[in-house]
Design a protein around this motif. Structure first.
Motif, mmCIF file in Angstrom:
data_model
loop_
_atom_site.group_PDB
_atom_site.id
_atom_site.type_symbol
_atom_site.label_atom_id
_atom_site.label_comp_id
_atom_site.label_asym_id
_atom_site.label_seq_id
_atom_site.Cartn_x
_atom_site.Cartn_y
_atom_site.Cartn_z
ATOM 1 N N SER A 194 0.830 -1.206 0.000
ATOM 2 C CA SER A 194 0.000 0.000 0.000
ATOM 3 C C SER A 194 0.866 1.258 0.000
ATOM 4 N N VAL A 195 1.978 1.205 0.732
ATOM 5 C CA VAL A 195 2.922 2.331 0.719
ATOM 6 C C VAL A 195 3.528 2.483 -0.674
ATOM 7 N N LEU A 196 3.885 1.359 -1.299
ATOM 8 C CA LEU A 196 4.452 1.409 -2.653
ATOM 9 C C LEU A 196 3.454 1.996 -3.644
ATOM 10 N N ALA A 197 2.184 1.627 -3.536
ATOM 11 C CA ALA A 197 1.158 2.166 -4.429
ATOM 12 C C ALA A 197 0.994 3.671 -4.223
ATOM 13 N N LEU A 198 1.049 4.108 -2.977
ATOM 14 C CA LEU A 198 0.930 5.537 -2.680
ATOM 15 C C LEU A 198 2.028 6.343 -3.359
ATOM 16 N N LEU A 199 3.236 5.769 -3.422
ATOM 17 C CA LEU A 199 4.401 6.486 -3.961
ATOM 18 C C LEU A 199 4.699 6.139 -5.413
#
Length: 422
Positions: free
Chosen positions: A99-104
């Motif tokens: 989810s962090v990777l998708a955000l960035l």
């Protein structure tokens, strides 16, 4: 009061009540659908944000389905070998990082990768919820808990499009992944504080030879295989519709993201109504009668979709009323078929849950791929969903022929049965 026999006292299980298991199981099961329904309102905006095509953005959903589908075959057996709780925390950590990777994500390619990893992590939710129920309950209690899980689960898809649409409209699509990050943190916290280990971990069960033997024994059992295919047709249609409806209701009908999100509440109202009616009727009607009600709903919805969307221009009610009827049928079929399919396999409940989930998400994965290849979302919806309804009907007719005697689907030779709890 719990059974106080010596055999149960010696059991490693820490007993949880039906209500507790139902609520936590529903929350775990909702991880996957919520991560999908939060995201779908943002798909048209992500097309613009990354300067890409609808097909490329649909690929992010296909990647999610793929990760979700195949990861179940891994997390289920791992939970048989190392326990439900640690494996759930491990996979939810993957979901949180993804989810962090998708955000960035700077490109659509990274977004596809992030969604793939999100699917891998989210797969643990529905797999573990079914396995925990099988660890603790059988027969009517299992069906009752699965029904409660279904009602709790319906809240996720209910608030998902609404929350996603409102978040998108007021804060932009990046904020949707902030909500997913928060979701991952909450689930890990719940697992650490409120969930007891229910399995009987045995690492020997995940040896390649043993694992292959377990899956082969499931696949060669018509009772399990056909029950899984009933749910593949039913829930696979629901997952497939999630990849199609944003493009019909927003791009063709003209709803805004927030209107789309609010509009999805009608579908959820049908599902909750079906779950409540099921709960009220489960002691008055037979398994056959309950299943027939579910199939009548899904088949009627399939006919309506096939006819109305091919004759008339799509509108909100022409799409949502048949879909509401479809999900009402799913509310009747899921507790019956899940309980019946998994009951004979207490020793490999994680693997059985994983394979059943693989079939269901596989239906959504294949449906998503086919809908993308068909181009026109209206044609895709009016073709694929009726075909999946037909698969569910044919599979049930065959399952009714091969189903096991009642005594073989109720007896629990290994884990203790749970009596009345708070």
């Amino acid at each position: 009061m719990p059974d106080s026999s010596p055999r149960e006292k010696a059991s490693p299980l820490v007993i949880m009540s039906e209500r507790r298991v139902g609520i936590i199981g529903g929350f775990l099961s909702a991880i996957g659908p919520l991560a999908m329904s939060l995201y779908t309102p943002a798909m048209p905006d992500i097309v613009t944000a990354f300067g890409t095509t609808e097909s490329a953005v649909k690929l992010t959903l296909t990647a999610y389905f793929g990760g979700f589908c195949f990861a179940q075959l891994i997390c289920g057996p791992l939970s048989d070998g190392y326990g439900r709780k640690p494996i759930t925390i491990l996979f939810m950590s993957v979901y949180l990082a993804a989810s962090v990777l998708a955000l960035l994500a700077p490109t659509i390619e990274i977004m596809v990768l992030a969604r793939l990893l999100q699917g891998v992590g989210a797969a643990v939710g529905v797999t573990m919820s079914r396995a925990i129920v099988r660890d603790l309950f059988t027969s009517d209690k299992s069906a009752r808990v699965m029904n409660l899980i279904g009602i709790v689960l319906s809240v996720g898809p209910a608030i998902g499009p609404t929350l996603g649409g409102l978040t998108l409209e007021f804060f932009g699509w990046h904020a949707i992944f902030m909500v997913m990050i928060l979701q991952g943190i909450v689930v890990i916290t719940i697992m650490l504080l409120f969930v007891q280990e229910t399995g009987n971990p045995d690492p020997s069960r995940i040896r390649p030879k043993t694992l292959i033997k377990s899956y082969f024994s499931l696949l060669k059992t018509p009772h399990f295989l056909l029950a899984s295919l009933v749910l593949t047709g039913a829930t696979g249609a629901l997952y497939t519709s999630a990849t199609i409806m944003p493009f019909i209701l927003m791009s063709r009908v003209g709803l805004s993201p927030s209107q789309f999100g609010m509009g999805m509440l009608l579908q959820t109202a049908f599902y909750i109504s079906g779950g409540i009616i099921y709960r009220l009727m489960m002691h008055r009607l037979s398994v056959f009668q309950m299943s027939c009600i579910g199939l009548l709903c899904t088949c009627s919805a399939s006919i309506l979709l096939a006819v109305m969307l091919r004759i008339y221009e799509p509108s909100y009610l022409r799409v949502m009323l048949p879909m509401g009827l479809y999900v009402m049928g799913i509310a009747f079929l899921t507790p019956q078929m899940t309980t019946a399919a998994m009951a004979p396999f207490p020793q490999i409940a994680g693997s059985a849950s994983a394979l059943m989930g693989f079939f269901q998400m596989g239906g959504g994965l294949v449906g998503g791929i086919l809908s993308a290849s068909m181009g026109d979302p209206v044609i895709a919806m009016s073709t694929l969903l009726p075909l999946m309804g037909l698969l569910s009907l044919i599979s049930y007719i065959m399952w009714n022929r091969f189903k096991l005697p009642l005594s073989q689907t109720i007896e629990h030779p290994v884990t203790p049965k749970i009596s009345e709890q708070r």
